[in-house]
Each structure stands twice: as structure tokens, then as C-alpha cells.
Design a protein around this motif. Sequence first.
Motif, short mmCIF file in Angstrom:
data_model
loop_
_atom_site.label_atom_id
_atom_site.label_comp_id
_atom_site.label_asym_id
_atom_site.label_seq_id
_atom_site.Cartn_x
_atom_site.Cartn_y
_atom_site.Cartn_z
N LEU A 180 0.26 6.51 15.80
CA LEU A 180 0.25 6.18 14.87
C LEU A 180 -0.59 7.66 14.06
O LEU A 180 -1.50 7.86 14.86
CB LEU A 180 -0.62 4.79 14.16
CG LEU A 180 -0.66 4.69 12.96
CD1 LEU A 180 -0.18 4.39 11.87
CD2 LEU A 180 -2.56 3.58 13.22
N GLN A 181 0.19 7.88 13.06
CA GLN A 181 -0.77 9.10 12.09
C GLN A 181 -0.86 7.63 10.89
O GLN A 181 -0.71 7.82 9.84
CB GLN A 181 0.04 9.95 11.43
CG GLN A 181 0.84 10.83 12.77
CD GLN A 181 1.83 11.81 12.85
OE1 GLN A 181 2.14 11.59 11.73
NE2 GLN A 181 2.08 12.61 13.64
N VAL A 182 -2.20 8.54 10.59
CA VAL A 182 -2.49 8.39 8.94
C VAL A 182 -3.37 9.27 7.67
O VAL A 182 -3.97 10.45 8.48
CB VAL A 182 -4.33 7.15 8.98
CG1 VAL A 182 -4.21 6.95 7.69
CG2 VAL A 182 -3.82 6.72 9.71
N GLU A 183 -2.58 9.47 6.96
CA GLU A 183 -2.70 10.53 5.81
C GLU A 183 -3.60 10.36 4.72
O GLU A 183 -2.46 9.13 3.82
CB GLU A 183 -1.54 11.67 5.59
CG GLU A 183 -1.04 11.93 6.79
CD GLU A 183 0.28 12.43 6.40
OE1 GLU A 183 1.24 12.89 5.44
OE2 GLU A 183 1.06 12.36 7.06
N THR A 188 -4.95 6.19 -1.86
CA THR A 188 -3.77 5.31 -1.15
C THR A 188 -4.29 6.55 0.81
O THR A 188 -4.30 7.39 0.85
CB THR A 188 -2.19 6.10 -1.56
OG1 THR A 188 -2.38 6.80 -1.85
CG2 THR A 188 -2.30 5.48 -2.87
N LEU A 189 -3.65 5.57 1.79
CA LEU A 189 -3.17 5.87 2.52
C LEU A 189 -1.54 5.56 3.67
O LEU A 189 -0.78 5.16 3.11
CB LEU A 189 -4.30 5.13 3.88
CG LEU A 189 -5.49 4.87 4.10
CD1 LEU A 189 -6.13 4.27 4.50
CD2 LEU A 189 -5.92 6.24 3.72
N THR A 190 -1.05 7.33 3.41
CA THR A 190 0.33 6.94 4.37
C THR A 190 0.23 6.98 5.93
O THR A 190 -0.48 7.28 6.56
CB THR A 190 1.03 8.26 3.87
OG1 THR A 190 1.09 8.25 2.49
CG2 THR A 190 2.50 8.27 4.34
N LEU A 191 1.06 5.35 5.73
CA LEU A 191 0.68 5.17 7.69
C LEU A 191 1.91 5.64 8.23
O LEU A 191 3.00 5.69 7.74
CB LEU A 191 0.81 4.02 7.62
CG LEU A 191 -0.87 2.91 6.85
CD1 LEU A 191 -0.87 1.47 7.29
CD2 LEU A 191 -1.74 4.02 7.14
N THR A 192 2.11 6.16 8.65
CA THR A 192 3.14 7.05 10.24
C THR A 192 3.38 5.77 11.55
O THR A 192 2.57 7.05 12.59
CB THR A 192 3.51 8.05 9.52
OG1 THR A 192 3.35 8.59 8.59
CG2 THR A 192 5.54 8.81 10.47
N LEU A 193 4.33 5.56 11.98
CA LEU A 193 4.93 4.81 13.17
C LEU A 193 5.93 5.74 13.81
O LEU A 193 6.79 5.38 13.03
CB LEU A 193 4.47 3.41 13.24
CG LEU A 193 3.22 2.69 13.07
CD1 LEU A 193 4.11 1.00 13.05
CD2 LEU A 193 2.68 2.91 14.17
N ASN A 194 5.59 6.49 14.44
CA ASN A 194 6.53 7.27 15.18
C ASN A 194 7.14 6.59 17.28
O ASN A 194 5.48 6.61 17.43
CB ASN A 194 5.81 8.60 15.61
CG ASN A 194 5.63 9.77 14.63
OD1 ASN A 194 6.97 9.46 14.14
ND2 ASN A 194 4.72 9.67 14.33
N ALA A 195 7.84 5.49 16.80
CA ALA A 195 8.04 5.01 17.71
C ALA A 195 9.08 5.54 18.80
O ALA A 195 10.31 5.87 18.03
CB ALA A 195 7.86 3.58 17.17
N PRO A 196 9.42 4.86 19.97
CA PRO A 196 10.26 5.04 21.30
C PRO A 196 11.67 4.27 20.15
O PRO A 196 11.78 3.36 19.69
CB PRO A 196 9.86 4.75 22.64
CG PRO A 196 9.19 3.19 21.97
CD PRO A 196 8.37 4.00 20.62
N ALA A 242 -12.72 9.64 3.79
CA ALA A 242 -11.52 9.76 4.67
C ALA A 242 -11.97 8.53 5.83
O ALA A 242 -12.62 8.70 6.48
CB ALA A 242 -10.98 11.32 4.62
N PRO A 243 -10.53 8.04 6.39
CA PRO A 243 -10.83 7.29 7.31
C PRO A 243 -10.91 8.52 9.26
O PRO A 243 -10.35 8.86 9.06
CB PRO A 243 -9.82 6.51 7.53
CG PRO A 243 -8.64 6.71 6.41
CD PRO A 243 -9.44 7.77 5.31
N THR A 244 -11.63 7.41 9.75
CA THR A 244 -11.77 8.05 11.17
C THR A 244 -10.82 7.36 12.07
O THR A 244 -10.58 8.17 13.48
CB THR A 244 -13.23 8.35 11.92
OG1 THR A 244 -14.51 7.35 11.46
CG2 THR A 244 -14.15 9.60 10.48
#
Length: 267
Positions: A180-183, A188-196, A242-244
Motif C-alpha cells: 500500500l502506498q499513500v500520497e 485528499t489522499l491517493t491510495l495505491t495497492l500493488n497486488a500480486p 500528513a499521515p504516517t
Amino acid sequence: MKFSILMAAGIPLVSPLMAAGVKSGHADAELLNGSASYQAGKTLTFGIRLTVEPGWHSYWINPGEGGMPLKAKWTLPEGWTAGELQQPVPKRFMTGELPGFGYEGKAVFLVDLTPPAIASGEALCKVKLSWLTCDESACVPGDVELSVKLSAGDAAAGKDAVTIAAASKKIPRPAEGVVLQVEPEGDTLTLTLNAPEGLDLEGTKAFPATPQVIDAADPIQFVRTKTAWTAKVKKNEYAEGAPTLLDIVLAGGKLEKPLVISWQAKK
């Protein structure tokens, strides 16, 4: 919306042989015993079943805007340890104008208790539970104490082993191979999931397990891109900077079991 808080009276102590839960406020709690005895050094899994009256709800680890999650404080024999309270996948609801996450009807929470390697004799395990139940016009706290006595033995399955096994399937477990990446960008927050490959998130429901990061009123909807799954959400108005840290729970859809994905900002 105006809430009234009514204090629950008394702290009942119950035997594990009692079938019914102990009532406080608008819910009752019951301690579920997965083992008929304990074995020194071997972890045991117990359940806490909270049953909320119709029209009322209790709260998840992230209660949303308002509310209070179930809390458990254990008193154990010397050397025994208790793990964290494991909470099942919640529901999303509105209490008046306040968005929240929690449970309606029955919910079973799990906890692991571990005796020391030198444990022997009878063990009395007690837990103080506190929670908050709300409906559209009021919030009422609950407060009880439950106990169970265990004798040393072979840790054979107890009377509630089947119920605990079923409840375990509703507890989110860490997702393997998912990043999971949080930008953050403004509000706003963009959440990105790199999944198998093969992990299909189509139709899943996502819940922010970390309080005060994502706006509880803004549903998380992941969309497939060429290389990942992404979602854009509103930042919680009470978040400072920013979130941690952020844990996201995924459930339903094509998932075989609920998952939790964790992110931590790089230092």
C-alpha cells in the motif's frame, strides 16, 4: 444530533458455564471458551460475543466520527499474557449525521491468552469490558466483568471451539505480497495497492482501520489501473499534517477471506 449518556450500573461476574450473556446498557457480552483446559506455554484463543439490541449498534476499532470501540482489560494469573483484541470486519452506518463503523446484532471478537511455560494448577482469567451503543437519538455505555476458570490439562477443544473457528474467518489477516502506498495532496489522499496477479479487488468493501486519517463519510472505492488498484479519498478533517500510518481492511467481493494492508511513511 444530541446524545444522552446514561451510565451503566454494576459489574457482574459470571461463570463460563452460563449460557446467556451479561447485559449492560443496550447490549450483552459473553465470554467464549475455545479450550476445556490449558497447557503450559500453549496459546489459547477466547472469544467475546457482543450482542446489541435491534436498532442499536456498537463500534469498531475505528469508530468513525464519534463512538467508542470495545475495550478489554484482562486480569490474569502471574506470567500469563493477553494479545490484542481481534475485531471482525465492520459495517458502515450513519448515526444521525455522523458516519461510523461498527456492528449490529452479534459480533465475536477474539483474543489469544498465553500461559507461561511453568504454569500449573487452576487459572482464573478475568476481563473488564466497556463499549458504547448508539441509536438515532442516544448513546449508552456498557460495562461488565466476565471470568473463566481453567484447569491444567491437554488444551482439548472446549464447548465454543466451533464458534471461535467460525469467528476467526471474519477477522482480517495481513495480506501477503500486497503493498500500500499513500500520497497526500492537499485535502485528499491517493491510495495505491500493488497486488500480486490473481488478487481481484472488484466488488470488495474497504474500511480505514486507523482513526482520523480518512474521512469516515467518504467510501474507499479501488479502481483497477494497468499496474495497480487506486482510490482517491478525502483526508479526515481532524488529521494533523500528513499521515504516517494507515491500515486498510478489505472484505467481500472475490476475496476468500478479509485482509488488512498496512502502510507506514518512510522516516
